[in-house]
Motif scaffolding. Sequence first.
Motif, PDB file in Angstrom:
ATOM      1  N   TYR A 381       5.411  -6.359  -9.871  1.00  0.00           N
ATOM      2  CA  TYR A 381       5.552  -6.168  -8.430  1.00  0.00           C
ATOM      3  C   TYR A 381       5.736  -4.706  -8.125  1.00  0.00           C
ATOM      4  CZ  TYR A 381       6.063 -11.230  -8.137  1.00  0.00           C
ATOM      5  OH  TYR A 381       5.844 -12.562  -8.239  1.00  0.00           O
ATOM      6  N   THR A 382       5.233  -4.287  -6.874  1.00  0.00           N
ATOM      7  CA  THR A 382       5.427  -2.914  -6.420  1.00  0.00           C
ATOM      8  C   THR A 382       5.950  -2.931  -4.992  1.00  0.00           C
ATOM      9  OG1 THR A 382       3.151  -2.769  -5.592  1.00  0.00           O
ATOM     10  CG2 THR A 382       3.563  -1.975  -7.841  1.00  0.00           C
ATOM     11  N   LEU A 383       6.425  -1.766  -4.557  1.00  0.00           N
ATOM     12  CA  LEU A 383       6.896  -1.614  -3.185  1.00  0.00           C
ATOM     13  C   LEU A 383       6.028  -0.612  -2.491  1.00  0.00           C
ATOM     14  CD1 LEU A 383      10.787  -1.345  -3.710  1.00  0.00           C
ATOM     15  CD2 LEU A 383       9.503  -3.305  -2.843  1.00  0.00           C
ATOM     16  N   ILE A 384       5.569  -0.960  -1.289  1.00  0.00           N
ATOM     17  CA  ILE A 384       4.690  -0.073  -0.522  1.00  0.00           C
ATOM     18  C   ILE A 384       5.447   0.405   0.705  1.00  0.00           C
ATOM     19  CG2 ILE A 384       2.521   0.094   0.750  1.00  0.00           C
ATOM     20  CD1 ILE A 384       1.425  -2.157  -1.030  1.00  0.00           C
ATOM     21  N   LYS A 385       5.433   1.732   0.841  1.00  0.00           N
ATOM     22  CA  LYS A 385       6.147   2.343   1.946  1.00  0.00           C
ATOM     23  C   LYS A 385       5.251   3.262   2.711  1.00  0.00           C
ATOM     24  CE  LYS A 385      10.600   2.395  -0.414  1.00  0.00           C
ATOM     25  NZ  LYS A 385      11.689   3.241  -0.896  1.00  0.00           N
ATOM     26  N   LYS A 386       5.483   3.327   3.990  1.00  0.00           N
ATOM     27  CA  LYS A 386       4.762   4.252   4.840  1.00  0.00           C
ATOM     28  C   LYS A 386       5.808   4.986   5.659  1.00  0.00           C
ATOM     29  CE  LYS A 386       1.593   4.556   8.781  1.00  0.00           C
ATOM     30  NZ  LYS A 386       0.786   3.791   9.770  1.00  0.00           N
ATOM     31  N   ASP A 387       5.744   6.252   5.482  1.00  0.00           N
ATOM     32  CA  ASP A 387       6.757   7.076   6.166  1.00  0.00           C
ATOM     33  C   ASP A 387       8.177   6.553   5.839  1.00  0.00           C
ATOM     34  OD1 ASP A 387       4.729   8.594   7.291  1.00  0.00           O
ATOM     35  OD2 ASP A 387       4.654   7.288   9.086  1.00  0.00           O
ATOM     36  N   ASN A 388       8.379   6.208   4.554  1.00  0.00           N
ATOM     37  CA  ASN A 388       9.677   5.707   4.035  1.00  0.00           C
ATOM     38  C   ASN A 388      10.088   4.389   4.677  1.00  0.00           C
ATOM     39  OD1 ASN A 388      10.126   7.803   2.188  1.00  0.00           O
ATOM     40  ND2 ASN A 388      11.020   9.115   3.816  1.00  0.00           N
ATOM     41  N   GLN A 389       9.106   3.755   5.285  1.00  0.00           N
ATOM     42  CA  GLN A 389       9.368   2.438   5.850  1.00  0.00           C
ATOM     43  C   GLN A 389       8.661   1.404   4.995  1.00  0.00           C
ATOM     44  OE1 GLN A 389      11.362   1.669   8.447  1.00  0.00           O
ATOM     45  NE2 GLN A 389      11.920   3.873   8.544  1.00  0.00           N
ATOM     46  N   LEU A 390       9.345   0.363   4.604  1.00  0.00           N
ATOM     47  CA  LEU A 390       8.769  -0.671   3.739  1.00  0.00           C
ATOM     48  C   LEU A 390       7.696  -1.439   4.517  1.00  0.00           C
ATOM     49  CD1 LEU A 390       9.034  -1.977   0.942  1.00  0.00           C
ATOM     50  CD2 LEU A 390      10.659  -3.606   1.967  1.00  0.00           C
ATOM     51  N   ILE A 391       6.532  -1.586   3.862  1.00  0.00           N
ATOM     52  CA  ILE A 391       5.417  -2.330   4.486  1.00  0.00           C
ATOM     53  C   ILE A 391       5.545  -3.767   4.064  1.00  0.00           C
ATOM     54  CG2 ILE A 391       2.910  -2.546   4.693  1.00  0.00           C
ATOM     55  CD1 ILE A 391       4.124   0.026   5.879  1.00  0.00           C
ATOM     56  N   LYS A 392       5.744  -4.623   5.038  1.00  0.00           N
ATOM     57  CA  LYS A 392       5.896  -6.028   4.738  1.00  0.00           C
ATOM     58  C   LYS A 392       4.667  -6.846   5.123  1.00  0.00           C
ATOM     59  CE  LYS A 392      10.863  -5.823   5.609  1.00  0.00           C
ATOM     60  NZ  LYS A 392      11.953  -6.376   6.416  1.00  0.00           N
ATOM     61  N   GLN A 394       0.186  -6.700   6.374  1.00  0.00           N
ATOM     62  CA  GLN A 394      -1.014  -5.882   6.439  1.00  0.00           C
ATOM     63  C   GLN A 394      -1.197  -5.290   7.812  1.00  0.00           C
ATOM     64  OE1 GLN A 394      -4.575  -8.306   5.864  1.00  0.00           O
ATOM     65  NE2 GLN A 394      -3.893  -9.843   7.389  1.00  0.00           N
ATOM     66  N   ASN A 395      -0.512  -5.890   8.736  1.00  0.00           N
ATOM     67  CA  ASN A 395      -0.636  -5.368  10.093  1.00  0.00           C
ATOM     68  C   ASN A 395       0.149  -4.070  10.268  1.00  0.00           C
ATOM     69  OD1 ASN A 395      -2.250  -7.573  10.928  1.00  0.00           O
ATOM     70  ND2 ASN A 395      -0.390  -8.802  11.325  1.00  0.00           N
ATOM     71  N   ASP A 396       0.991  -3.755   9.235  1.00  0.00           N
ATOM     72  CA  ASP A 396       1.814  -2.552   9.365  1.00  0.00           C
ATOM     73  C   ASP A 396       1.038  -1.286   8.999  1.00  0.00           C
ATOM     74  OD1 ASP A 396       3.966  -4.107  10.146  1.00  0.00           O
ATOM     75  OD2 ASP A 396       4.852  -4.235   8.128  1.00  0.00           O
ATOM     76  N   VAL A 397      -0.261  -1.459   8.448  1.00  0.00           N
ATOM     77  CA  VAL A 397      -1.053  -0.289   8.064  1.00  0.00           C
ATOM     78  C   VAL A 397      -2.424  -0.371   8.696  1.00  0.00           C
ATOM     79  CG1 VAL A 397       0.175   0.114   5.909  1.00  0.00           C
ATOM     80  CG2 VAL A 397      -1.773  -1.440   5.928  1.00  0.00           C
ATOM     81  N   LYS A 398      -3.048   0.812   8.739  1.00  0.00           N
ATOM     82  CA  LYS A 398      -4.402   0.894   9.307  1.00  0.00           C
ATOM     83  C   LYS A 398      -5.249   1.655   8.278  1.00  0.00           C
ATOM     84  CE  LYS A 398      -2.911   2.947  12.867  1.00  0.00           C
ATOM     85  NZ  LYS A 398      -2.802   3.682  14.135  1.00  0.00           N
ATOM     86  N   THR A 399      -6.494   1.611   8.486  1.00  0.00           N
ATOM     87  CA  THR A 399      -7.416   2.294   7.590  1.00  0.00           C
ATOM     88  C   THR A 399      -7.135   3.773   7.621  1.00  0.00           C
ATOM     89  OG1 THR A 399      -9.089   0.597   8.015  1.00  0.00           O
ATOM     90  CG2 THR A 399      -9.879   2.665   7.060  1.00  0.00           C
ATOM     91  N   ASP A 400      -7.182   4.379   6.414  1.00  0.00           N
ATOM     92  CA  ASP A 400      -6.950   5.812   6.182  1.00  0.00           C
ATOM     93  C   ASP A 400      -5.485   6.198   6.246  1.00  0.00           C
ATOM     94  OD1 ASP A 400      -9.680   6.277   5.772  1.00  0.00           O
ATOM     95  OD2 ASP A 400     -10.012   6.706   7.925  1.00  0.00           O
ATOM     96  N   ASP A 401      -4.587   5.176   6.418  1.00  0.00           N
ATOM     97  CA  ASP A 401      -3.145   5.527   6.358  1.00  0.00           C
ATOM     98  C   ASP A 401      -2.766   5.889   4.930  1.00  0.00           C
ATOM     99  OD1 ASP A 401      -2.731   5.140   9.014  1.00  0.00           O
ATOM    100  OD2 ASP A 401      -1.765   3.140   8.812  1.00  0.00           O
ATOM    101  N   LEU A 402      -1.945   6.921   4.812  1.00  0.00           N
ATOM    102  CA  LEU A 402      -1.416   7.291   3.506  1.00  0.00           C
ATOM    103  C   LEU A 402      -0.146   6.476   3.258  1.00  0.00           C
ATOM    104  CD1 LEU A 402      -1.851  11.170   3.576  1.00  0.00           C
ATOM    105  CD2 LEU A 402      -3.207   9.511   2.318  1.00  0.00           C
ATOM    106  N   ILE A 403      -0.089   5.925   2.062  1.00  0.00           N
ATOM    107  CA  ILE A 403       1.085   5.091   1.717  1.00  0.00           C
ATOM    108  C   ILE A 403       1.666   5.554   0.389  1.00  0.00           C
ATOM    109  CG2 ILE A 403       0.293   3.081   3.044  1.00  0.00           C
ATOM    110  CD1 ILE A 403      -0.773   1.925   0.362  1.00  0.00           C
ATOM    111  N   ASP A 404       2.909   5.144   0.153  1.00  0.00           N
ATOM    112  CA  ASP A 404       3.571   5.414  -1.132  1.00  0.00           C
ATOM    113  C   ASP A 404       3.733   4.082  -1.854  1.00  0.00           C
ATOM    114  OD1 ASP A 404       3.937   8.184  -0.677  1.00  0.00           O
ATOM    115  OD2 ASP A 404       5.714   7.752   0.576  1.00  0.00           O
ATOM    116  N   ILE A 405       3.273   4.063  -3.146  1.00  0.00           N
ATOM    117  CA  ILE A 405       3.396   2.838  -3.958  1.00  0.00           C
ATOM    118  C   ILE A 405       4.480   3.092  -4.996  1.00  0.00           C
ATOM    119  CG2 ILE A 405       2.206   1.229  -5.474  1.00  0.00           C
ATOM    120  CD1 ILE A 405      -0.409   2.066  -4.121  1.00  0.00           C
ATOM    121  N   GLN A 406       5.483   2.271  -4.939  1.00  0.00           N
ATOM    122  CA  GLN A 406       6.613   2.419  -5.868  1.00  0.00           C
ATOM    123  C   GLN A 406       6.454   1.425  -7.001  1.00  0.00           C
ATOM    124  OE1 GLN A 406       9.488   4.526  -5.672  1.00  0.00           O
ATOM    125  NE2 GLN A 406       9.604   3.791  -7.813  1.00  0.00           N
ATOM    126  N   PHE A 407       6.214   1.974  -8.210  1.00  0.00           N
ATOM    127  CA  PHE A 407       6.170   1.153  -9.421  1.00  0.00           C
ATOM    128  C   PHE A 407       7.580   1.168 -10.029  1.00  0.00           C
ATOM    129  CE2 PHE A 407       1.895   2.737  -8.693  1.00  0.00           C
ATOM    130  CZ  PHE A 407       1.105   1.600  -8.823  1.00  0.00           C
TER     131      PHE A 407
END
Length: 417
Positions: A381-392, A394-407
């Motif tokens: 499992y990984t954690l995906i964050k956008k602007d240090n906000q946890l993405i829960k 698919q509606n929380d992101v849009k195309t070309d958004d930069l995200i952080d994947i926490q392994f």
Amino acid sequence: MDAKKYISVHTLNKYIKARFDQDASLHNVYITGEISNYRPHPSGHLYFTLKDDHSRISAVMFSSAAKKLQFQLENGMKVYIRARVSVYEVTGEYQLYVQSIEQDGLGKLYLAFEDLKKKLAKEGLFDEKYKKPIPRFPKSIAILAAKSGDAVHDFIEIAHSRFPFVRLIFFPIPVQGKNAYLKIIETLQNVDRIGFDLIVITRGGGTIENLWNFNEEALARVIFQCQTPIISAVGHELDFTICDFVSDLRCPTPTAAAVSATPDQEELKKHLNGLTQQLVHDMNHYLQNCQQTLNRLKNSYFLTTPEALYSQEILRLTHLQDQFSYQFKLLNMKIEQQLLHHQKQLKQKMDQNIQKQNYKIQQLIIQLDALSPLKVMQRGYTLIKKDNQLIKSQNDVKTDDLIDIQFYDGMRKAQIK
């Protein structure tokens, strides 16, 4: 024959006389009879025989008693006699030693006198326990006596010469005559209420008939009830009345009453001088003793070496200080030991507490570790964050958004396509 069994005639008569004299019933005998063989002696003694129809007895009346007779003895005269019975050693005869003689007709008075005397004595009117003390220094004395009698003059003269400071008040009373005792009672009761220090009842001598008012029962009871001390000086030395017996003090004459009622100023002066001398002597002796004591104290060891007075106290104080220091050290050691013991106990309890808390922390760490997301991420499992906000979603992101994947072992950046 054994001479020790025999005694002389004189010894026998002396023994018999002693036996008579030891018999109290023969000391005061009242007897009546007729005078016979009357023989007055130039010395003043009276010798006679007293007889009745069946017996006779020799009698003698010495001049001291004969002088008081108010009449002339005669042969054949009926008389009443008061006498003592004894033995004349020279002749071995017993006889009467006469004290007083009264003519026939007065015998009933003697009997009445004796009857009343016994009656009042039985009631306790003569008891010493009821006698009031005569004041030693009276301020005022009431004198009850005949107005024209010598008794009051004798009393006042002697009393004033002995103690001129006393106030003497004279109250005249009838001393003989029918019912004279009633006036005596009235005067006595009035005087008793005034409040004198002392009352003196006095009169000269006389026959039993002349003195009879002072033998009345009513007067005796009033004297007994009086609150003021009373001296009775009624008659002469050998005269006795009921008044004498019931009064607080009986004196044989007015002169003797004055002596008993007042102190002698000359004797008081001598006594005072003696007391003064004794006081001076005692004071001098006391001062000498005080001076000797003072000298002894001035030269005493403690005053010449005053440090001796407190040397023992200094030693005692030093000893107490040593004891106090020792006890203080013992107390410090005890407190220190107690502190070390408490410190050790406290450390043990703290170590136990720390171990206990460490164990609890370890358990919590294990629990936390079990619940840690990293453990889950190790399973893929990984954690995906956008602007240090946890993405829960698919509606929380849009195309070309930069995200952080926490392994579980690090982080990577990615772009949504």
